[in-house]
Design a protein around this motif. Sequence first.
Motif, mmCIF file in Angstrom:
data_model
loop_
_atom_site.group_PDB
_atom_site.id
_atom_site.type_symbol
_atom_site.label_atom_id
_atom_site.label_comp_id
_atom_site.label_asym_id
_atom_site.label_seq_id
_atom_site.Cartn_x
_atom_site.Cartn_y
_atom_site.Cartn_z
ATOM 1 N N ALA A 249 0.834 -1.202 0.000
ATOM 2 C CA ALA A 249 0.000 0.000 0.000
ATOM 3 C C ALA A 249 0.873 1.258 0.000
ATOM 4 O O ALA A 249 0.561 2.254 -0.663
ATOM 5 N N TRP A 250 1.968 1.195 0.755
ATOM 6 C CA TRP A 250 2.880 2.356 0.798
ATOM 7 C C TRP A 250 3.505 2.591 -0.573
ATOM 8 O O TRP A 250 3.558 3.733 -1.053
ATOM 9 N N LEU A 251 3.971 1.528 -1.218
ATOM 10 C CA LEU A 251 4.555 1.671 -2.541
ATOM 11 C C LEU A 251 3.534 2.189 -3.540
ATOM 12 O O LEU A 251 3.869 3.000 -4.429
ATOM 13 N N ASP A 252 2.296 1.771 -3.415
ATOM 14 C CA ASP A 252 1.253 2.250 -4.319
ATOM 15 C C ASP A 252 1.043 3.757 -4.179
ATOM 16 O O ASP A 252 0.630 4.423 -5.131
ATOM 17 N N ARG A 253 1.311 4.281 -2.991
ATOM 18 C CA ARG A 253 1.160 5.722 -2.754
ATOM 19 C C ARG A 253 2.413 6.507 -3.135
ATOM 20 O O ARG A 253 2.328 7.604 -3.677
ATOM 21 N N ILE A 254 3.585 5.924 -2.868
ATOM 22 C CA ILE A 254 4.837 6.651 -3.084
ATOM 23 C C ILE A 254 5.265 6.603 -4.548
ATOM 24 O O ILE A 254 5.940 7.499 -5.050
ATOM 25 N N MET A 255 4.880 5.528 -5.254
ATOM 26 C CA MET A 255 5.249 5.333 -6.655
ATOM 27 C C MET A 255 4.035 5.547 -7.556
ATOM 28 O O MET A 255 2.933 5.129 -7.234
ATOM 29 N N ALA A 256 4.288 6.155 -8.705
ATOM 30 C CA ALA A 256 3.198 6.414 -9.644
ATOM 31 C C ALA A 256 2.889 5.202 -10.517
ATOM 32 O O ALA A 256 1.818 5.127 -11.116
ATOM 33 N N GLY A 257 3.828 4.260 -10.580
ATOM 34 C CA GLY A 257 3.654 3.128 -11.475
ATOM 35 C C GLY A 257 2.961 1.941 -10.832
ATOM 36 O O GLY A 257 2.532 1.973 -9.671
ATOM 37 N N GLY B 173 7.626 -12.261 -7.860
ATOM 38 C CA GLY B 173 8.398 -12.825 -8.955
ATOM 39 C C GLY B 173 8.491 -11.957 -10.181
ATOM 40 O O GLY B 173 9.057 -12.371 -11.201
ATOM 41 N N ARG B 174 7.964 -10.727 -10.099
ATOM 42 C CA ARG B 174 7.976 -9.831 -11.251
ATOM 43 C C ARG B 174 8.540 -8.466 -10.866
ATOM 44 O O ARG B 174 8.646 -8.117 -9.698
ATOM 45 N N MET B 175 8.913 -7.710 -11.897
ATOM 46 C CA MET B 175 9.433 -6.355 -11.732
ATOM 47 C C MET B 175 8.545 -5.374 -12.479
ATOM 48 O O MET B 175 7.801 -5.764 -13.384
ATOM 49 N N SER B 176 8.675 -4.109 -12.124
ATOM 50 C CA SER B 176 8.045 -3.046 -12.904
ATOM 51 C C SER B 176 8.941 -1.823 -12.877
ATOM 52 O O SER B 176 9.816 -1.692 -12.014
ATOM 53 N N LEU B 177 8.722 -0.931 -13.815
ATOM 54 C CA LEU B 177 9.413 0.355 -13.841
ATOM 55 C C LEU B 177 8.427 1.427 -13.403
ATOM 56 O O LEU B 177 7.254 1.397 -13.802
ATOM 57 N N SER B 178 8.886 2.369 -12.609
ATOM 58 C CA SER B 178 7.960 3.371 -12.080
ATOM 59 C C SER B 178 8.651 4.701 -11.820
ATOM 60 O O SER B 178 9.743 4.737 -11.247
ATOM 61 N N PRO B 179 8.017 5.799 -12.222
ATOM 62 C CA PRO B 179 8.480 7.099 -11.748
ATOM 63 C C PRO B 179 7.986 7.348 -10.325
ATOM 64 O O PRO B 179 6.949 6.822 -9.909
ATOM 65 N N ILE C 52 3.240 5.176 -15.774
ATOM 66 C CA ILE C 52 2.292 5.534 -14.715
ATOM 67 C C ILE C 52 1.071 4.616 -14.804
ATOM 68 O O ILE C 52 0.513 4.388 -15.881
ATOM 69 N N ALA C 53 0.667 4.096 -13.664
ATOM 70 C CA ALA C 53 -0.516 3.222 -13.607
ATOM 71 C C ALA C 53 -1.753 4.105 -13.419
ATOM 72 O O ALA C 53 -2.248 4.291 -12.304
ATOM 73 N N TRP C 54 -2.247 4.629 -14.522
ATOM 74 C CA TRP C 54 -3.344 5.592 -14.454
ATOM 75 C C TRP C 54 -4.622 4.974 -13.878
ATOM 76 O O TRP C 54 -5.431 5.676 -13.267
ATOM 77 N N GLY D 202 1.574 13.214 -6.323
ATOM 78 C CA GLY D 202 1.722 13.854 -7.621
ATOM 79 C C GLY D 202 0.659 13.492 -8.630
ATOM 80 O O GLY D 202 0.717 13.928 -9.785
ATOM 81 N N ARG D 203 -0.353 12.717 -8.206
ATOM 82 C CA ARG D 203 -1.369 12.239 -9.176
ATOM 83 C C ARG D 203 -2.133 13.393 -9.813
ATOM 84 O O ARG D 203 -2.330 13.409 -11.034
ATOM 85 N N ASP D 204 -2.567 14.352 -9.009
ATOM 86 C CA ASP D 204 -3.359 15.455 -9.569
ATOM 87 C C ASP D 204 -2.565 16.211 -10.630
ATOM 88 O O ASP D 204 -3.091 16.535 -11.709
ATOM 89 N N ALA D 205 -1.290 16.483 -10.338
ATOM 90 C CA ALA D 205 -0.459 17.215 -11.294
ATOM 91 C C ALA D 205 -0.217 16.378 -12.548
ATOM 92 O O ALA D 205 -0.246 16.899 -13.674
ATOM 93 N N ALA D 206 0.013 15.075 -12.362
ATOM 94 C CA ALA D 206 0.244 14.201 -13.519
ATOM 95 C C ALA D 206 -1.009 14.089 -14.375
ATOM 96 O O ALA D 206 -0.933 14.087 -15.619
ATOM 97 N N GLU D 207 -2.181 13.992 -13.731
ATOM 98 C CA GLU D 207 -3.436 13.918 -14.480
ATOM 99 C C GLU D 207 -3.670 15.211 -15.257
ATOM 100 O O GLU D 207 -4.146 15.187 -16.404
ATOM 101 N N ALA D 208 -3.339 16.349 -14.641
ATOM 102 C CA ALA D 208 -3.520 17.625 -15.332
ATOM 103 C C ALA D 208 -2.613 17.712 -16.552
ATOM 104 O O ALA D 208 -3.025 18.173 -17.635
ATOM 105 N N GLU D 209 -1.374 17.265 -16.400
ATOM 106 C CA GLU D 209 -0.452 17.280 -17.542
ATOM 107 C C GLU D 209 -0.949 16.345 -18.638
ATOM 108 O O GLU D 209 -0.874 16.656 -19.833
#
Length: 805
Positions: free
Chosen positions: A499-507, A513-519, A691-693, A701-708
């Motif tokens: 849950a913390w990673l879901d909040r701190i990371m945008a991706g 057993g898997r990886m992801s890339l995230s800003p 980004i996992a929209w 940063g979600r609001d700013a990313a959504e606006a962009e």
Amino acid sequence: MKSTARVVVIGGGVVGCSVLYHLTKLGWTDVMLLERSELTSGSTWHAAGGFHTLNGDTNMAALQGYTIKLYKELEEITGLSCGLHHVGGVTLADTQERFDMLLAERAKHRFMGLETEVIGPEEIAKIAPITNLEGIIGALYDPLDGHLDPSGTTHAYARAARMGGASIETHCMVRATTQRTDGTWDVVTDKGTVHCEHVVNAAGLWAREVAAMAGVYLPLHPMEHQYIVTDAVPEIYERDSEHPHLMDPGGESYLRQEGRGLCIGFYEQNARAWAVDGTSWDFGHELLPDNLDKIEDSIAFAYRRFPVLERAGVKSVIHGPFTFAPDGNPLIGPVPGLRGYWSAAAVMAGFSQGGGVGLMLAQWMVEGECERDVTAMDVARYGDWITPGYTRPKVVENYQRRFSVSYPNEELPAARPFRTTPMFDIFDGMGAVLGHQYGLEVVNYFARDGEARYETPSFRRSNAHDAAAREVAAVREGVGINETHNFGKYLVTGPGARAWLDRIMAGRIPKPGRMSLSPMLSPKGRLMGDFTISCLGAESYQLTASYGAQAFHMRWFTQHGADGVHIENVSDRLTGFQIAGPKAREVLQDCTRSDVSDMAFMDVRKMTLGMVDCLVQRVSFTGDLGFELYCEPMAQRALWQVLWAAGQPHGMRPFGMRAMMSLRLDKFFGAWLREYGPDYTPGETGMDKFIAWKKEADFIGRDAAEAERAEGPARRLVAFEVEARDADVHGYEPIWLDGEVQGFCTSGGYSHHAGKSIALGLIPAARADEPELQAEIEILGKMCPARRLNAPLFDADGQRMRGGA
């Protein structure tokens, strides 16, 4: 004296007063400054008072421009004079290397809006006629350069701050800074105790001692600095206008008019560190004893460059200390690990940088982030590995090189090697030419027998060019190996980890057993990091990012911590190798009894390689088929032995960072603090595709990313092929479209695989989709034709990197 305040600033020099003023300017009025003596009692009062915009870091240069333009505003606000003399400045070049540096800086200034100009000897003679032009190739002229009255300027900051509601207490000695359990601070003085939310250490020469009160080590050191004021000089006082500043890097000196005479200061090679064991609290409005012997060679050089000096008498000698960080840039920002404790120290060029430092720190405190990337002066650019024994020789080296040419590929030798991995001696025996990152020795490339074990510093292609080409070919044609030690690595565990990673990371947060890339984003949607996230289990994750950003990222994680989550920096507890190239899977399979044939791109597995338990990830920054292999440092040599033995039948060769940077250009991969950093957004850089929209988490940063996303970015990152002869893009070169500067390069270099010079850069979004876009990129004063590249130069469909499982 007040007993409470929102902010207490410790130190009444130009930096402390600037911080105080800018806090009031941004609306914080319950702020106070404590000064143990009078304002300007440290380095400020004896400063030469010069200011200039020239700085190798573009954001620092922009902040210096802000500082200089602020002085007239201060005068208007306060009615006090800053004693401004906008006389312009000339930086001389007596070698081609110095001239190349000035050409590169002028190019950067184009897109920064700074009106500098490269001039030749004839123009120099008109602007600065006291100069002996023998051997001079050219110069950079900056109309903003000048000097001021240090005391008057500091008092103008102070008055402006008082007018904004701040209070200033002089003759108030700070005895202790103690943090309460709720994170607030008690600042204990000889006049009583002030309870505050924030402490700002702007103590200058005493910043080390003040930091120690809070249990903090700030990596800075004072240096002795000397300048001379001459008697009247006819060639000066008979002029119709004030003589401009002169910077003579060849002579390690700066010169300006002082009344009817001249002031000249030196950054001599015979440099001396001051107050090695601490600055005395009794030191104040004193100077150090004159020591003309240590600047004897510098004076002799100055007499040749400026012959009028030889005929001028010495009116006074100013010899005093001021502080440097190891790289010469300030130490600014929230100190990692201490809530509410801020550094505003090591500002050696206070009258060039003080205003920008004050603005950035105030924005950081009031708004939570700065308007521009301040990594170059962030106190978190040094970690807890740094020591006084490392700081002092690096500071001396930086002082000696104050006016030296700064090359993009240069590796400075002082205080090295310091931090090494178990592979250091093995790679040394294989011809490694080393660089360093965050204090750690890192292989740049491998020299063959008979080749120099030293990379020649240059703005052009260096003697590392051929070695990098060999290493790139080894990766693309067979298999290459290098270390993974220079990745920052973090272990995130606990029931709240996901849950913390879901909040701190945008991706997207991956499954086990898997990886992801995230800003990772700031609240304003700026890039705070680009991470790989590896899911090791339901409550266990490994994050990987830039090694040099460890303290920066750990500070961010701590500031946004949560219950049920444990975050550890394991960067130096995990090391290993990456193997990459078409033979990488075969090498890996030969080292283990596990079946790797079905290991898909972005899979993560634990397996034993030889005798060594490893975490294996199928991913590679080379853009090729590759694997990252992590183990504990004690087992790294054993891992090397099994990989190296298995790799020889497949042509395995080691490769370094010079090859790595070429390999990543083939795929247009961005790099931290080049394409990605706090100056940029996901939409501009293409990181928005990670980004996992659709995820439900309200990530930072979600609001700013959504606006962009809705509006579209104003600029976008694109790749160019450049018609370059012997010099490639390094970063911040202007991009010309239709005869005007409309963008700039973020990085570039030579693709050895494709045999082409490549540039990555930001241009207006409206132009970014033009498939046949033609441009010009200014490299060392030459306009180089460039064309937009629409597909990667290697593995355009991703089959090599992603396929096979």
